[in-house]
Motif scaffolding. Structure first.
Motif, PDB file in Angstrom:
ATOM      1  N   UNK A  29      49.226  35.387  24.596  1.00 66.85           N
ATOM      2  CA  UNK A  29      47.967  36.066  24.898  1.00 66.85           C
ATOM      3  C   UNK A  29      48.002  37.537  24.510  1.00 66.85           C
ATOM      4  N   UNK A  30      49.154  38.163  24.695  1.00 63.45           N
ATOM      5  CA  UNK A  30      49.254  39.599  24.405  1.00 63.45           C
ATOM      6  C   UNK A  30      49.023  39.917  22.930  1.00 63.45           C
ATOM      7  N   UNK A  31      49.163  38.913  22.073  1.00 62.60           N
ATOM      8  CA  UNK A  31      49.031  39.131  20.630  1.00 62.60           C
ATOM      9  C   UNK A  31      47.635  38.790  20.100  1.00 62.60           C
ATOM     10  N   UNK A  32      46.747  38.306  20.947  1.00 63.20           N
ATOM     11  CA  UNK A  32      45.427  37.871  20.492  1.00 63.20           C
ATOM     12  C   UNK A  32      44.433  39.016  20.641  1.00 63.20           C
ATOM     13  N   UNK A  33      43.853  39.403  19.528  1.00 64.40           N
ATOM     14  CA  UNK A  33      42.893  40.504  19.526  1.00 64.40           C
ATOM     15  C   UNK A  33      41.550  40.043  20.083  1.00 64.40           C
ATOM     16  N   UNK A  34      40.834  40.968  20.694  1.00 59.94           N
ATOM     17  CA  UNK A  34      39.484  40.674  21.137  1.00 59.94           C
ATOM     18  C   UNK A  34      38.639  40.222  19.949  1.00 59.94           C
ATOM     19  N   UNK A  45      41.052  38.739  27.225  1.00 57.61           N
ATOM     20  CA  UNK A  45      41.555  38.825  28.603  1.00 57.61           C
ATOM     21  C   UNK A  45      40.577  38.200  29.581  1.00 57.61           C
ATOM     22  N   UNK A  46      39.254  38.342  29.325  1.00 54.14           N
ATOM     23  CA  UNK A  46      38.273  37.724  30.200  1.00 54.14           C
ATOM     24  C   UNK A  46      38.296  36.209  30.096  1.00 54.14           C
ATOM     25  N   UNK A  88      53.354  35.545  26.943  1.00 56.33           N
ATOM     26  CA  UNK A  88      54.632  35.283  26.275  1.00 56.33           C
ATOM     27  C   UNK A  88      55.655  34.704  27.243  1.00 56.33           C
ATOM     28  N   UNK A  89      55.683  35.190  28.474  1.00 54.15           N
ATOM     29  CA  UNK A  89      56.634  34.656  29.449  1.00 54.15           C
ATOM     30  C   UNK A  89      56.400  33.193  29.728  1.00 54.15           C
ATOM     31  N   UNK A 101      41.442  31.576  18.096  1.00 57.25           N
ATOM     32  CA  UNK A 101      42.504  31.251  19.044  1.00 57.25           C
ATOM     33  C   UNK A 101      41.969  30.578  20.306  1.00 57.25           C
ATOM     34  N   UNK A 102      40.654  30.377  20.405  1.00 54.75           N
ATOM     35  CA  UNK A 102      40.120  29.778  21.626  1.00 54.75           C
ATOM     36  C   UNK A 102      40.467  28.297  21.694  1.00 54.75           C
TER      37      UNK A 102
END
Length: 486
Positions: A310-315, A244-245, A329-330, A320-321
């Protein structure tokens, strides 16, 4: 209304001096692109028969005659074509033209431990890609002079399993070199509007970007642009492993402002421009407005932006970078809608590999990890998986990933199944599924954001100039130079 079959364009394709003479005539319906009876005048080397094939704007049954690496006949499935060899696709397979991926970072020479021509092109062929264009940065030296282009070509010679062309680079110091690079055969120029991430390839500030665009207009070159605005990127928001950051540090606005700059400069200079790896759907309205105003600007997106959210990417999941970042998703669904509407022109991989160490997989630090996703082998199944779930067809996928990229860079002889085209073909099973295992991928480092994901669509065979591509056959890819267009 019934279609009246008649020849499209001239009675025979235009051939360069290096191309074989055509051995058949073609007649195509203007309305539906359905091939009518075509009888070759000599036996073909190979006939490929498919009950399903993407030809023009339709999926139809065909027989494709190939001679000396070129398609010389496209007929109905039941038409008997004389040939030395005949191959018939299985009923669960579709014949596609070879894909054209205009955005691949090979990195050789200089960073060959990240990726090299042998591994990148083997991965491309395994993914149904028969032509790639290599980006000018991440290799050392970058392709910003004619001398550097010759070094790059020498490194690629004899290693390529598919055909390879080259982009030149536009950096602050080489405005005077652009014309000579263009004459040497690069397909256009890549520039950054912010720090590229490697010191040997600096970005263009506003004045230098304007000057480079004017030079591109003068010499008739295409400028391809990494469009993010560095002033709007807030690196202090990157907080180690938190995705998220990282996402917050590169907001939509960083793309939107930079895209508007590209459009403004295209209108002012008259140069052709292409926005690479667009992810921000909010930039699309500016592109539509600019195109209506006369800007010659096209835009691509990438399989990872159409697949992940983004909502599916774990910290900590630094595999995924990428930059720009994978958004919500939207936003992803808006990209799909734009593709369907024609507001996004094409899908290419932005294959940007590195070593596992540089990805910081053990520590998961988004601030320190290299940004890039390796996907040249997985682009077709990834895009097809999403496309068919949204009601799109293989005709759409071929347009996005083969014919449109080829057309934009002037490769008029590929990306399509048609008489006169290079016989680059793909045997594709659209209903077969598989789970991605990075160890089985052919690119150099077994790092993949797609690891463990189930995809639909299997590339079973790829033909380059009518001959199957395989590691055991050795590299047969050619090094391409931009063709002069009248």
């Amino acid at each position: 209304m019934r279609c009246a079959s008649r020849p499209t364009g001239s009675s025979s394709p235009r051939w360069s001096s290096s191309s074989p003479s055509p051995t058949s005539a073609t007649t195509t319906c203007r309305c539906c692109s359905r091939p009518t009876a075509i009888r070759p005048t000599v036996a073909a080397d190979l006939v490929v028969k498919a009950r399903r094939a993407v030809v023009g704007r339709r999926e139809i049954p065909v027989s494709v005659g190939i001679s000396r690496g070129r398609i010389v006949a496209v007929t109905s499935y039941d038409e008997e074509l004389p040939a030395a060899t005949s191959v018939t696709l299985d009923d669960d397979e579709v014949l596609l033209p070879g894909l054209v991926d205009t955005h691949v970072h090979v990195n050789e020479p200089g960073r060959t431990e990240w990726e090299g021509f042998a591994t990148a092109t083997a991965a491309a062929a395994a993914g149904g890609v028969t032509t790639i264009l290599d980006m000018p940065l991440n290799s050392i030296p970058p392709t910003t002079t004619v001398a550097a282009l010759e070094i790059k070509r020498a490194a690629a010679e004899g290693q390529c399993f598919v055909d390879v062309g080259f982009w030149g680079g536009a950096v602050p110091s080489n405005l005077a070199d652009l014309a000579a690079l263009h004459d040497a055969g690069v397909f256009g120029f890549k520039c950054f509007l912010l720090d590229s991430g490697v010191p040997e390839f600096p970005h263009l500030e506003e004045a230098a970007f304007g000057a480079a665009m004017r030079e591109c207009a003068r010499i008739g070159a295409l400028m391809v642009v990494h469009a993010e605005d560095g002033a709007l990127i807030e690196e202090h928001l990157v907080d180690g492993p938190r995705y998220s950051g990282f996402l917050a540090s590169r907001p939509h606005e960083s793309e939107d402002v930079a895209v508007a700059r590209v459009i403004r400069q295209a209108l002012q200079s008259g140069a052709k421009a292409h926005v690479v790896h667009l992810c921000s759907a909010t930039a699309l309205e500016a592109i539509r407005v600019g195109q209506r105003a006369g800007a010659d600007v096209t835009v691509e997106t990438c399989p990872h932006y159409l697949t992940f959210a983004a909502e599916q990417i774990d910290d900590g999941s630094t595999e995924f970078k990428c930059c720009p970042p994978i958004r919500e998703a939207g936003n992803r669904e808006q990209l799909w809608s734009a593709l369907e509407a024609g507001d996004l022109d094409m899908v290419v991989s932005d294959h940007s590999p590195c070593t596992a160490t540089l990805k910081r997989l053990g520590e998961g630090d988004f601030g320190r990890a290299w940004g890039g996703i390796s996907s040249v082998q997985l682009g077709l199944p990834a895009v097809w998986t999403g496309a068919r779930a949204r009601g799109c067809s293989l005709v759409d996928v071929v347009r996005w990933m083969a014919s449109t990229p080829a057309s934009r860079v002037g490769l008029s002889d590929r990306g399509r199944i048609a008489v006169g085209a290079q016989a680059d073909l793909v045997r594709f099973a659209p209903d077969a599924s598989f789970v991605v295992d990075p160890v089985r991928l052919k690119h150099r480092n077994p790092v993949s954001a797609y690891a463990g994901l189930e995809l639909v669509g299997e590339v079973r065979e790829t033909w380059l100039r009518g001959v199957p591509v395989g590691d055991e056959d050795g590299p047969r890819g050619r090094l391409l130079a931009r063709e002069e267009t009248p």
